[in-house]
Scaffold this motif. Sequence first.
Motif, PDB file in Angstrom:
ATOM      1  N   ASP A  14     -75.279   9.777 -35.317  1.00 44.68           N
ATOM      2  CA  ASP A  14     -75.518   8.694 -36.266  1.00 44.68           C
ATOM      3  C   ASP A  14     -76.994   8.311 -36.355  1.00 44.68           C
ATOM      4  N   ARG A  15     -77.747   8.563 -35.290  1.00 39.97           N
ATOM      5  CA  ARG A  15     -79.162   8.210 -35.249  1.00 39.97           C
ATOM      6  C   ARG A  15     -80.077   9.414 -35.461  1.00 39.97           C
ATOM      7  N   GLY A  16     -79.465  10.564 -35.724  1.00 39.43           N
ATOM      8  CA  GLY A  16     -80.255  11.764 -35.954  1.00 39.43           C
ATOM      9  C   GLY A  16     -80.966  12.270 -34.713  1.00 39.43           C
ATOM     10  N   LEU A  17     -80.434  11.931 -33.546  1.00 38.87           N
ATOM     11  CA  LEU A  17     -81.047  12.369 -32.289  1.00 38.87           C
ATOM     12  C   LEU A  17     -80.500  13.732 -31.902  1.00 38.87           C
ATOM     13  N   ASP A  18     -81.370  14.614 -31.495  1.00 35.67           N
ATOM     14  CA  ASP A  18     -80.994  15.968 -31.111  1.00 35.67           C
ATOM     15  C   ASP A  18     -80.502  15.978 -29.670  1.00 35.67           C
ATOM     16  N   ALA A  19     -79.307  16.457 -29.472  1.00 33.77           N
ATOM     17  CA  ALA A  19     -78.760  16.561 -28.120  1.00 33.77           C
ATOM     18  C   ALA A  19     -79.334  17.761 -27.379  1.00 33.77           C
ATOM     19  N   GLY A  20     -79.896  18.729 -28.107  1.00 31.96           N
ATOM     20  CA  GLY A  20     -80.467  19.909 -27.466  1.00 31.96           C
ATOM     21  C   GLY A  20     -79.395  20.729 -26.786  1.00 31.96           C
ATOM     22  N   ILE A  21     -79.752  21.283 -25.651  1.00 26.36           N
ATOM     23  CA  ILE A  21     -78.799  22.094 -24.895  1.00 26.36           C
ATOM     24  C   ILE A  21     -77.868  21.152 -24.140  1.00 26.36           C
ATOM     25  N   THR A  22     -76.627  21.130 -24.556  1.00 22.34           N
ATOM     26  CA  THR A  22     -75.609  20.360 -23.843  1.00 22.34           C
ATOM     27  C   THR A  22     -74.363  21.221 -23.740  1.00 22.34           C
ATOM     28  N   ASP A  23     -73.581  20.956 -22.725  1.00 24.35           N
ATOM     29  CA  ASP A  23     -72.348  21.705 -22.535  1.00 24.35           C
ATOM     30  C   ASP A  23     -71.278  20.769 -21.995  1.00 24.35           C
ATOM     31  N   PRO A  24     -70.752  19.907 -22.860  1.00 25.59           N
ATOM     32  CA  PRO A  24     -69.738  18.963 -22.380  1.00 25.59           C
ATOM     33  C   PRO A  24     -68.501  19.662 -21.838  1.00 25.59           C
ATOM     34  N   PHE A  34     -84.351  27.372 -27.294  1.00 26.20           N
ATOM     35  CA  PHE A  34     -84.773  25.997 -27.052  1.00 26.20           C
ATOM     36  C   PHE A  34     -85.915  26.005 -26.042  1.00 26.20           C
ATOM     37  N   ARG A  35     -86.840  25.075 -26.219  1.00 23.75           N
ATOM     38  CA  ARG A  35     -87.819  24.808 -25.153  1.00 23.75           C
ATOM     39  C   ARG A  35     -87.093  23.950 -24.127  1.00 23.75           C
ATOM     40  N   VAL A  36     -87.113  24.385 -22.894  1.00 27.21           N
ATOM     41  CA  VAL A  36     -86.419  23.658 -21.835  1.00 27.21           C
ATOM     42  C   VAL A  36     -87.460  23.157 -20.845  1.00 27.21           C
ATOM     43  N   TYR A  37     -87.417  21.851 -20.585  1.00 24.88           N
ATOM     44  CA  TYR A  37     -88.343  21.202 -19.672  1.00 24.88           C
ATOM     45  C   TYR A  37     -87.682  21.121 -18.302  1.00 24.88           C
ATOM     46  N   LEU A  38     -88.293  21.790 -17.325  1.00 27.17           N
ATOM     47  CA  LEU A  38     -87.773  21.785 -15.955  1.00 27.17           C
ATOM     48  C   LEU A  38     -88.477  20.674 -15.185  1.00 27.17           C
ATOM     49  N   MET A  39     -87.690  19.788 -14.571  1.00 27.41           N
ATOM     50  CA  MET A  39     -88.241  18.605 -13.926  1.00 27.41           C
ATOM     51  C   MET A  39     -87.647  18.438 -12.531  1.00 27.41           C
ATOM     52  N   GLN A  40     -88.391  17.736 -11.682  1.00 27.96           N
ATOM     53  CA  GLN A  40     -87.881  17.491 -10.329  1.00 27.96           C
ATOM     54  C   GLN A  40     -88.485  16.219  -9.747  1.00 27.96           C
ATOM     55  N   ARG A  41     -87.783  15.698  -8.752  1.00 28.31           N
ATOM     56  CA  ARG A  41     -88.268  14.599  -7.905  1.00 28.31           C
ATOM     57  C   ARG A  41     -87.807  14.884  -6.490  1.00 28.31           C
ATOM     58  N   ARG A  42     -88.582  14.427  -5.542  1.00 35.44           N
ATOM     59  CA  ARG A  42     -88.171  14.550  -4.145  1.00 35.44           C
ATOM     60  C   ARG A  42     -86.941  13.697  -3.903  1.00 35.44           C
ATOM     61  N   PRO A  54     -84.319  19.053  -0.312  1.00 33.22           N
ATOM     62  CA  PRO A  54     -85.550  18.290  -0.501  1.00 33.22           C
ATOM     63  C   PRO A  54     -85.781  17.797  -1.930  1.00 33.22           C
ATOM     64  N   TRP A  55     -85.098  18.382  -2.909  1.00 32.31           N
ATOM     65  CA  TRP A  55     -85.383  18.069  -4.301  1.00 32.31           C
ATOM     66  C   TRP A  55     -84.127  17.713  -5.086  1.00 32.31           C
ATOM     67  N   VAL A  56     -84.323  16.908  -6.113  1.00 33.21           N
ATOM     68  CA  VAL A  56     -83.332  16.727  -7.171  1.00 33.21           C
ATOM     69  C   VAL A  56     -84.010  17.261  -8.426  1.00 33.21           C
ATOM     70  N   ARG A  57     -83.308  18.128  -9.141  1.00 35.84           N
ATOM     71  CA  ARG A  57     -83.874  18.740 -10.333  1.00 35.84           C
ATOM     72  C   ARG A  57     -83.003  18.448 -11.534  1.00 35.84           C
ATOM     73  N   ARG A  58     -83.632  18.487 -12.683  1.00 27.00           N
ATOM     74  CA  ARG A  58     -82.911  18.311 -13.931  1.00 27.00           C
ATOM     75  C   ARG A  58     -83.674  19.067 -15.000  1.00 27.00           C
ATOM     76  N   PHE A  59     -83.035  19.262 -16.120  1.00 27.60           N
ATOM     77  CA  PHE A  59     -83.698  19.917 -17.241  1.00 27.60           C
ATOM     78  C   PHE A  59     -83.196  19.295 -18.530  1.00 27.60           C
ATOM     79  N   THR A  60     -84.019  19.385 -19.537  1.00 27.76           N
ATOM     80  CA  THR A  60     -83.655  18.887 -20.856  1.00 27.76           C
ATOM     81  C   THR A  60     -84.386  19.710 -21.895  1.00 27.76           C
ATOM     82  N   SER A  61     -83.802  19.819 -23.077  1.00 23.98           N
ATOM     83  CA  SER A  61     -84.487  20.486 -24.176  1.00 23.98           C
ATOM     84  C   SER A  61     -85.037  19.457 -25.164  1.00 23.98           C
ATOM     85  N   ARG A  67     -70.797   9.126 -27.047  1.00 25.85           N
ATOM     86  CA  ARG A  67     -72.238   9.397 -26.911  1.00 25.85           C
ATOM     87  C   ARG A  67     -72.710  10.372 -27.979  1.00 25.85           C
ATOM     88  N   GLU A  68     -71.952  11.425 -28.208  1.00 32.31           N
ATOM     89  CA  GLU A  68     -72.351  12.412 -29.209  1.00 32.31           C
ATOM     90  C   GLU A  68     -72.351  11.810 -30.610  1.00 32.31           C
TER      91      GLU A  68
END
Length: 177
Positions: A28-38, A157-165, A125-132, A22-23
């Motif tokens: 190869d596509r110049g995509l930024d992985a942002g904050i990752t911690d494999p 990094f700008r970190v986007y905090l997200m959630q869904r019920r 009640p929630w599932v949360r995730r974040f991405t930079s 994946r990395e």
Amino acid sequence: MYEMRASTQEDRREITLLIAARELWMDDRGLDAGITDPEALLAAVGKTSEGRPLVWAFCEDGKILGVALLVVETLAAWGWKTTKHDNAALVMTATYTHPGYRHDRIGRFIAWWALDYAYRECEVPWVRRFTSSARLMRYFRDEQGWELVDIVTRSNFRVYLMQRRAEKIPGMAAFIR
């Protein structure tokens, strides 16, 4: 049929190769992985917290196509405002999918499974995730229905905090065991 199962120590090599693939694909596509911690995900393979597996493997015919590190916590350290979001949630702290199966939308299936799992098993009640990644934030929001709750700065990094019920996903048991 797909299967979502607890990872085991025997899965470590296959998961390591999946993350590396994946990395490389992203680089190869110049995509930024942002904050990752494999390394955090790999360290948690085969382990549990409060009786729950930490790393789950998404498989088809015994082959691991994706993995997710799932923990139950409040995420206050990540900038969630505790007065507004002080209840515990199932947090998708890391998700990796094999790039060879990207057209199968494995990440979407993992997210649906996590919503259903949180509803059935975790009593949160929630599932949360974040991405930079702004690109991933838009995908999670626009394609998967995640709510953008806040944007914080973490490690420059700008970190986007997200959630869904958490919710019961009809037909999940017929689709993913």
